[in-house]
Design a protein around this motif. Structure first.
Motif, mmCIF file in Angstrom:
data_model
loop_
_atom_site.group_PDB
_atom_site.id
_atom_site.type_symbol
_atom_site.label_atom_id
_atom_site.label_comp_id
_atom_site.label_asym_id
_atom_site.label_seq_id
_atom_site.Cartn_x
_atom_site.Cartn_y
_atom_site.Cartn_z
ATOM 1 N N UNK A 1 14.037 -3.569 18.806
ATOM 2 C CA UNK A 1 13.457 -4.738 19.479
ATOM 3 C C UNK A 1 12.056 -4.470 20.019
ATOM 4 N N UNK A 2 11.813 -3.306 20.630
ATOM 5 C CA UNK A 2 10.524 -3.044 21.289
ATOM 6 C C UNK A 2 9.426 -2.638 20.306
ATOM 7 N N UNK A 3 9.778 -2.513 19.054
ATOM 8 C CA UNK A 3 8.821 -2.043 18.038
ATOM 9 C C UNK A 3 8.151 -3.239 17.372
ATOM 10 N N UNK A 4 6.835 -3.147 17.199
ATOM 11 C CA UNK A 4 6.126 -4.266 16.545
ATOM 12 C C UNK A 4 5.392 -3.804 15.305
ATOM 13 N N UNK A 5 5.578 -4.501 14.199
ATOM 14 C CA UNK A 5 4.734 -4.215 13.035
ATOM 15 C C UNK A 5 3.324 -4.726 13.329
ATOM 16 N N UNK A 6 2.316 -3.901 13.069
ATOM 17 C CA UNK A 6 0.932 -4.286 13.375
ATOM 18 C C UNK A 6 0.165 -4.602 12.094
ATOM 19 N N UNK A 7 0.407 -3.833 11.050
ATOM 20 C CA UNK A 7 -0.354 -4.002 9.808
ATOM 21 C C UNK A 7 0.499 -3.550 8.629
ATOM 22 N N UNK A 8 0.364 -4.241 7.510
ATOM 23 C CA UNK A 8 0.977 -3.784 6.259
ATOM 24 C C UNK A 8 -0.149 -3.260 5.366
ATOM 25 N N UNK A 9 0.202 -2.297 4.513
ATOM 26 C CA UNK A 9 -0.759 -1.878 3.476
ATOM 27 C C UNK A 9 -0.022 -1.903 2.136
ATOM 28 N N UNK A 10 -0.512 -2.731 1.236
ATOM 29 C CA UNK A 10 0.087 -2.780 -0.105
ATOM 30 C C UNK A 10 -0.495 -1.643 -0.932
ATOM 31 N N UNK A 11 0.289 -1.150 -1.899
ATOM 32 C CA UNK A 11 -0.171 -0.019 -2.720
ATOM 33 C C UNK A 11 0.294 -0.152 -4.164
ATOM 34 N N UNK A 12 -0.505 0.363 -5.065
ATOM 35 C CA UNK A 12 -0.115 0.393 -6.477
ATOM 36 C C UNK A 12 -1.316 0.750 -7.333
ATOM 37 N N UNK A 13 -1.103 0.831 -8.652
ATOM 38 C CA UNK A 13 -2.234 1.059 -9.559
ATOM 39 C C UNK A 13 -2.949 -0.270 -9.766
#
Ligand SMILES: Cc1cc2nc3c(=O)[nH]c(=O)nc-3n(C[C@H](O)[C@H](O)[C@H](O)COP(=O)(O)O)c2cc1C
Length: 181
Positions: free
Chosen positions: A136-148
């Motif tokens: 509950x106390x954890x927040x996602x701040x940013x995503x980083x997509x990855x691939x070729x």
């Protein structure tokens, strides 16, 4: 490539091949994230490396800013600290900055390995939390997509150095930078 070349040639990638990322390369990229600078060296970040296609699909469904079909996504977040008198906690603000540094390390390491990716701030926070089963106390701040990369985007318009650099005091131009693109 030198570090400066990696910085100069990195582009946000929003279109990817199907080829998966080896676990060895994933480890190198995540290690680059781990080694980023952080305020007070507190390293309050967590990196959730998602490569399961089923989980990736769910992440995509709650991330309007995620383009293309990356073969991996790093969800970067942190446990937020409660401010003693309400309002934003300083530690949390610094933690968010730290995550920016880590994300850039991810993008640069990926590019140096022939991969590509994109930072993504446009996502549904509660959706992402559910998908990755975050506390509950954890927040996602940013995503980083990855691939070729399956595209080679041109550099988007960037402000000139002379537009953003001031010499010694605010508003003072640095002549040597004038007219340089
Ligand atoms: C904090 C942050 C959030 C971003 N969020 C998104 C996003 O949600 N979706 C997206 O496609 N790009 C996103 N981007 C990528 C920017 O659009 C991209 O960095 C910018 O257009 C410059 O292009 P370049 O990375 O190729 O230099 C984000 C970048 C940053 C730093």
């Amino acid at each position: 490539m030198s570090v400066l070349d990696v910085i100069k040639t990195r582009r946000s990638i929003r279109s990817f091949d199907d080829e998966s990322i080896s676990d060895e390369d994933a480890e190198k990229i995540l290690d680059a994230a781990r080694l980023a600078p952080s305020g007070g060296n507190r390293q309050r970040w967590d990196f959730i490396y998602v490569k399961d296609p089923r989980v990736l699909r769910m992440i995509k469904n709650c991330s309007p800013g995620l383009y293309g079909d990356p073969v991996a996504v790093v969800v970067i977040g942190m446990k937020m600290v409660k401010a003693p008198f309400g309002g934003a906690d300083y530690g949390s603000i610094v933690g968010v900055l730290d995550i920016g540094f880590a994300a850039e390390n991810i993008l640069l390491a990926a590019h140096a390995l022939g991969l590509g990716g994109c930072a993504i701030a446009s996502f549904n926070e509660s959706g992402i939390k559910k998908v990755i089963d975050a506390p509950a106390a954890w927040r996602p701040i940013l995503l980083v997509s990855l691939g070729y990369p399956s595209e080679q985007p041109k550099m988007p318009p960037k402000k000139q150095l002379s537009e953003v650099v001031h010499l010694d005091r605010y508003g003072r131009k640095w002549e040597r930078l004038e007219g340089k693109t």
